[in-house]
Scaffold this motif. Structure first.
Motif, mmCIF file in Angstrom:
data_model
loop_
_atom_site.group_PDB
_atom_site.id
_atom_site.type_symbol
_atom_site.label_atom_id
_atom_site.label_comp_id
_atom_site.label_asym_id
_atom_site.label_seq_id
_atom_site.Cartn_x
_atom_site.Cartn_y
_atom_site.Cartn_z
ATOM 1 N N SER A 110 46.789 32.707 52.008
ATOM 2 C CA SER A 110 47.897 31.586 52.202
ATOM 3 C C SER A 110 48.356 31.607 53.833
ATOM 4 C CB SER A 110 49.023 32.084 51.536
ATOM 5 O OG SER A 110 49.517 33.314 51.712
ATOM 6 N N THR A 111 48.943 30.275 54.071
ATOM 7 C CA THR A 111 49.202 30.130 55.404
ATOM 8 C C THR A 111 50.667 30.791 55.810
ATOM 9 O OG1 THR A 111 50.227 28.124 54.812
ATOM 10 C CG2 THR A 111 48.130 28.068 55.870
ATOM 11 N N ASP A 112 50.511 32.333 55.820
ATOM 12 C CA ASP A 112 51.441 33.038 56.203
ATOM 13 C C ASP A 112 51.202 34.144 57.218
ATOM 14 O OD1 ASP A 112 53.669 34.740 56.004
ATOM 15 O OD2 ASP A 112 53.992 34.422 53.805
ATOM 16 N N MET A 113 51.886 34.200 58.155
ATOM 17 C CA MET A 113 51.396 35.146 59.208
ATOM 18 C C MET A 113 51.724 36.579 58.775
ATOM 19 S SD MET A 113 49.998 34.191 61.837
ATOM 20 C CE MET A 113 50.262 35.488 62.767
ATOM 21 N N LYS A 114 52.427 36.773 57.878
ATOM 22 C CA LYS A 114 53.006 38.080 57.419
ATOM 23 C C LYS A 114 51.648 38.974 56.712
ATOM 24 C CE LYS A 114 56.287 37.135 54.567
ATOM 25 N NZ LYS A 114 56.736 35.688 54.854
ATOM 26 N N LEU A 115 50.682 38.208 56.330
ATOM 27 C CA LEU A 115 49.413 38.802 55.845
ATOM 28 C C LEU A 115 48.700 39.458 57.126
ATOM 29 C CD1 LEU A 115 46.947 37.045 53.296
ATOM 30 C CD2 LEU A 115 46.073 38.621 55.055
ATOM 31 N N PRO A 116 48.434 38.718 58.229
ATOM 32 C CA PRO A 116 47.761 39.516 59.357
ATOM 33 C C PRO A 116 48.475 40.586 59.815
ATOM 34 C CG PRO A 116 48.014 37.300 59.837
ATOM 35 C CD PRO A 116 48.477 37.204 58.444
ATOM 36 N N ILE A 117 49.853 40.346 59.821
ATOM 37 C CA ILE A 117 50.795 41.327 60.423
ATOM 38 C C ILE A 117 50.786 42.403 59.566
ATOM 39 C CG2 ILE A 117 53.019 41.719 60.940
ATOM 40 C CD1 ILE A 117 53.821 38.822 61.613
ATOM 41 N N GLN A 118 50.782 42.247 58.392
ATOM 42 C CA GLN A 118 50.663 43.512 57.584
ATOM 43 C C GLN A 118 49.544 44.344 57.691
ATOM 44 O OE1 GLN A 118 50.461 42.944 53.388
ATOM 45 N NE2 GLN A 118 52.018 44.571 52.882
ATOM 46 N N TYR A 119 48.289 43.558 57.725
ATOM 47 C CA TYR A 119 47.273 44.159 57.680
ATOM 48 C C TYR A 119 46.961 44.906 59.213
ATOM 49 C CZ TYR A 119 42.029 45.093 57.585
ATOM 50 O OH TYR A 119 40.874 45.380 57.629
ATOM 51 N N ALA A 120 47.450 44.595 60.261
ATOM 52 C CA ALA A 120 47.468 45.206 61.556
ATOM 53 C C ALA A 120 48.504 46.368 61.355
ATOM 54 C CB ALA A 120 47.784 44.388 62.716
ATOM 55 N N LEU A 121 49.707 46.402 60.952
ATOM 56 C CA LEU A 121 50.585 47.582 60.960
ATOM 57 C C LEU A 121 49.977 48.816 60.180
ATOM 58 C CD1 LEU A 121 54.150 45.920 60.848
ATOM 59 C CD2 LEU A 121 52.696 46.592 62.668
ATOM 60 N N ASN A 122 49.063 48.271 59.137
ATOM 61 C CA ASN A 122 48.915 49.569 58.080
ATOM 62 C C ASN A 122 47.380 49.901 58.070
ATOM 63 O OD1 ASN A 122 51.235 50.063 55.985
ATOM 64 N ND2 ASN A 122 50.998 47.774 56.143
ATOM 65 N N TYR A 123 46.416 49.080 59.077
ATOM 66 C CA TYR A 123 45.269 49.435 58.989
ATOM 67 C C TYR A 123 44.926 51.019 59.327
ATOM 68 C CZ TYR A 123 40.376 49.280 60.590
ATOM 69 O OH TYR A 123 38.902 49.528 60.525
ATOM 70 N N PRO A 124 43.895 51.440 58.563
ATOM 71 C CA PRO A 124 42.982 50.800 57.603
ATOM 72 C C PRO A 124 43.263 50.598 56.152
ATOM 73 C CG PRO A 124 42.502 53.082 57.959
ATOM 74 C CD PRO A 124 43.620 52.924 58.475
ATOM 75 N N LYS A 125 44.603 50.924 55.792
ATOM 76 C CA LYS A 125 45.184 50.574 54.534
ATOM 77 C C LYS A 125 45.446 49.417 54.279
ATOM 78 C CE LYS A 125 46.919 55.413 53.977
ATOM 79 N NZ LYS A 125 47.702 56.413 53.859
ATOM 80 N N ARG A 126 45.427 48.875 52.999
ATOM 81 C CA ARG A 126 46.071 47.763 52.602
ATOM 82 C C ARG A 126 47.255 48.016 51.659
ATOM 83 N NH1 ARG A 126 43.103 43.078 53.511
ATOM 84 N NH2 ARG A 126 40.980 43.177 53.998
ATOM 85 N N LYS A 127 48.455 47.423 51.755
ATOM 86 C CA LYS A 127 49.492 47.525 51.153
ATOM 87 C C LYS A 127 49.775 46.442 50.228
ATOM 88 C CE LYS A 127 50.828 51.612 52.821
ATOM 89 N NZ LYS A 127 51.925 51.835 53.488
#
Length: 384
Positions: free
Chosen positions: A263-280
């Motif tokens: 989706s066009t939502d910046m929270k997706l890449p932000i969440q991925y960067a903060l949690n890498y390598p895990k997905r939440k």
């Protein structure tokens, strides 16, 4: 718990980073923030997250916030200016620095954070545009991870997982096309700042919104991609994708193309960067493929939107040319927003400045800062 510092906490990416932290309170602790002048938002952040350190870049805002902190008898340490940014970026207790501030001002604190061996969640594309060679070497020397937060670079990063860079044939950066997609130069003569700020897909700050309208944002992303993923400019292709469902793609030597959709939502890449390598568990809405009627792709019109072509040219010339490009663009966007120059003049002035200054100099932090100052002074004196 991962301790987080956000440089640029009141802007678009900063506030969405706070949204992610809010959703994952057991995973993150907000240690420090910075802002320019938005005291109201800073006070809200203080009340909710209680950071230990706050930096204000605007002097009047700093004084007002200092008075507020005294009235609430808080133990918050309040700092000012670029020295304050560098201080919070190197705090011993900080694990990751989110650099979501816009513009050249993000370079020095980002480098200081890297030298202090802090992982970086990078949303400040100008850092790599003007100093990619220095920043990437510093990250390698210090064993620091740089996790891209821009949706396009996050998409590429995700599409590379499990594969080798030597097997990459092409990086494909998608672009929405901005608010003026399909228009010709004659249609853009009398464009107003309000018209240019109306992005069809993304909710962004003023500067990035104008960059999207000129396609300079995509040009800066091309230069950023070169440094992040160690690819040649000839292997970075920009494709206009108005639906903004595919955030970017990687084509491999066997012809396979791996894309990241969302989706066009910046929270997706932000969440991925903060949690890498895990997905939440997700903090944004899912795609509904039954609702997606079609996905279309177009070649960008670089004769109308010349900023993209100028960015490719600057990147290929290298040395200090990207610094010249970036500094000229930052000033031109500011002048356009103040109705000092027209929309089409942005590309004209950038091209003029790229031909005026000697870019073929050693890439050092001192030379970058000096060149940036000279470019800005020239444009202000000539066009303000």
């Amino acid at each position: 718990m991962k301790n987080i510092c956000i440089i640029g906490a009141t802007g678009s990416v900063g506030t969405q980073t706070l949204d992610v932290i809010r959703e994952e309170k057991d995973s993150f602790n907000l240690i420090a923030i910075s802002a320019n002048s938005n005291i109201d938002k800073v006070i809200e952040i203080i009340k909710e997250f209680n950071p230990k350190f706050v930096v204000m870049s605007d002097e009047e805002a700093y004084k007002k916030l200092r008075d507020y902190i005294e009235t609430i008898n808080s133990h918050i340490t309040l700092l000012f200016g670029i020295e304050g940014l560098e201080y919070i970026a190197t705090l011993a207790e900080v694990d990751m620095v989110v650099t979501s501030i816009v513009g050249m001002i993000g370079l020095r604190p980002t480098l200081k954070a890297i030298e202090a061996k802090k992982d970086i969640a990078l949303a400040n594309k100008e850092t790599l545009v003007v100093a990619g060679e220095i920043v990437m070497k510093a990250a390698k020397d210090n064993g620091v991870n740089i996790f891209p937060v821009d949706s396009e670079h996050s998409a590429i990063f995700q599409s590379l997982q499990g594969n080798s860079l030597k097997d990459v044939k092409k990086i494909i950066l998608t672009a929405s096309g901005g608010p003026f997609r399909g228009k010709e130069s004659k249609d853009l003569i009398n464009i107003t700042p309000d018209e240019a700020l109306k992005h069809p897909k993304w909710n962004m700050g003023r500067k990035i919104s104008i960059d999207s309208a000129t396609l300079m944002n995509k040009g800066l992303e091309v230069i950023e991609a070169k440094w992040l993923f160690d690819v040649d400019y000839s292997d970075i292709q920009v494709v206009v994708h108005p639906q903004s469902v595919i955030h970017s793609m990687v084509e491999y030597i066997d012809g396979s193309v791996i894309a990241q959709l969302g989706s066009t939502d910046m929270k997706l890449p932000i969440q991925y960067a903060l949690n890498y390598p895990k997905r939440k568990p997700q903090v944004c809405s899912s795609l509904d493929f039954y609702e997606i009627n079609k996905l279309t792709f177009e070649k960008p019109d670089m004769s109308t939107f010349r900023c993209l072509e100028l960015a490719y040219e600057a990147g290929k010339k290298g040395k200090l040319m990207p610094t010249i490009l970036n500094g000229a663009n930052e000033v031109c966007v500011e002048l356009f927003l103040r109705n000092k120059v027209s929309f089409l003049q942005i590309a004209d002035i950038i091209e003029e400045v790229m031909g005026k200054f000697n870019y073929n100099m050693e890439v050092t932090l001192e030379n970058i800062i000096k060149m940036d100052e000279d470019v800005r002074t020239y444009i202000y004196n000539r066009y303000e």
